[in-house]
Write an enzyme that holds these catalytic residues in place. Sequence first.
Site, short mmCIF file in Angstrom:
data_model
loop_
_atom_site.label_atom_id
_atom_site.label_comp_id
_atom_site.label_asym_id
_atom_site.label_seq_id
_atom_site.Cartn_x
_atom_site.Cartn_y
_atom_site.Cartn_z
N LYS A 17 33.33 -15.22 4.33
CA LYS A 17 33.90 -13.88 4.19
C LYS A 17 32.80 -12.84 3.92
O LYS A 17 32.91 -11.69 4.35
CB LYS A 17 34.95 -13.86 3.08
CG LYS A 17 36.21 -14.65 3.42
CD LYS A 17 36.91 -14.10 4.66
CE LYS A 17 38.22 -14.82 4.94
NZ LYS A 17 38.95 -14.24 6.09
N TYR A 24 34.08 -20.87 1.85
CA TYR A 24 34.98 -19.77 2.19
C TYR A 24 34.35 -18.42 1.82
O TYR A 24 34.35 -17.48 2.62
CB TYR A 24 36.30 -19.96 1.45
CG TYR A 24 37.36 -18.92 1.77
CD1 TYR A 24 38.08 -18.98 2.96
CD2 TYR A 24 37.66 -17.90 0.87
CE1 TYR A 24 39.07 -18.04 3.25
CE2 TYR A 24 38.63 -16.96 1.15
CZ TYR A 24 39.34 -17.03 2.33
OH TYR A 24 40.31 -16.10 2.61
N SER A 45 39.20 -9.73 4.85
CA SER A 45 38.14 -10.26 4.00
C SER A 45 38.76 -10.95 2.79
O SER A 45 39.92 -11.39 2.83
CB SER A 45 37.19 -9.13 3.60
OG SER A 45 36.08 -9.64 2.88
#
Length: 235
Positions: A149, A145, A131
């Site tokens: 995650k 991004y 993560s």
Amino acid sequence: VTGASRGLGRAIANIVLTCEKDSKVVAIARSADKLKELEAEFGSERVAIVTGDICDSDVAKNVVSTAVQKFGKLDSIVFNAGVLDPIKPLEFADIPAWKNLFDVNFFSIVGLLSEAIPELRKSKGNAIFVSSSASVFPYDAWAAYGCSKAALNRLALSLADEEKEIGALAVDPGVVKTGMQVNIRENLGQHMKEEALQQFKDLHENDQLLPPEVPGSVYACLLYTSPSPRDSTSS
């Protein structure tokens, strides 16, 4: 281990193979030459390589079948492969680029996970997801991004809820000294605010980036951990 040719993925594979003499690793990446180096170092009896784009469903099937056919079972997976681009403010969001990022950072993981679940059930194994703090804290222009995650964290929760015999952990490795950091400083960070980008440059200049072996050792240990089903997620 996905993304095993370099950086954190390579560190994880190295640590597992070095510290556990009976361990065996299926290493997945697009760079065949780097994977072959790993195979040459530890031997083909301990390392199986799968070369290809993890977004390809045939590659995902090959990963699982290779583990089972060559080593007899699949104990655990580290979902490490990922991309950072695009880094752009939301005002300039590039939707095709977002979709490509989600294909790599999320949908490829869903695909490989679904292929692997039957084998992980048998082995009572673990699914370890790489993560990021960007999943819970804002980083300038990192919306794509960070969202991917955050979705990954939620995937780990869903896996833990649905599959009580499989450990599911989503773990932030910290800011690691990898090619991704070089790319931020030299290329991808051009659309970040100057002060936000400078923070990454300062980490590099002050030698405060983590060597990949530091978080890599944590992920390697987690492969052998059997968390209880109710406590099997972390971010």
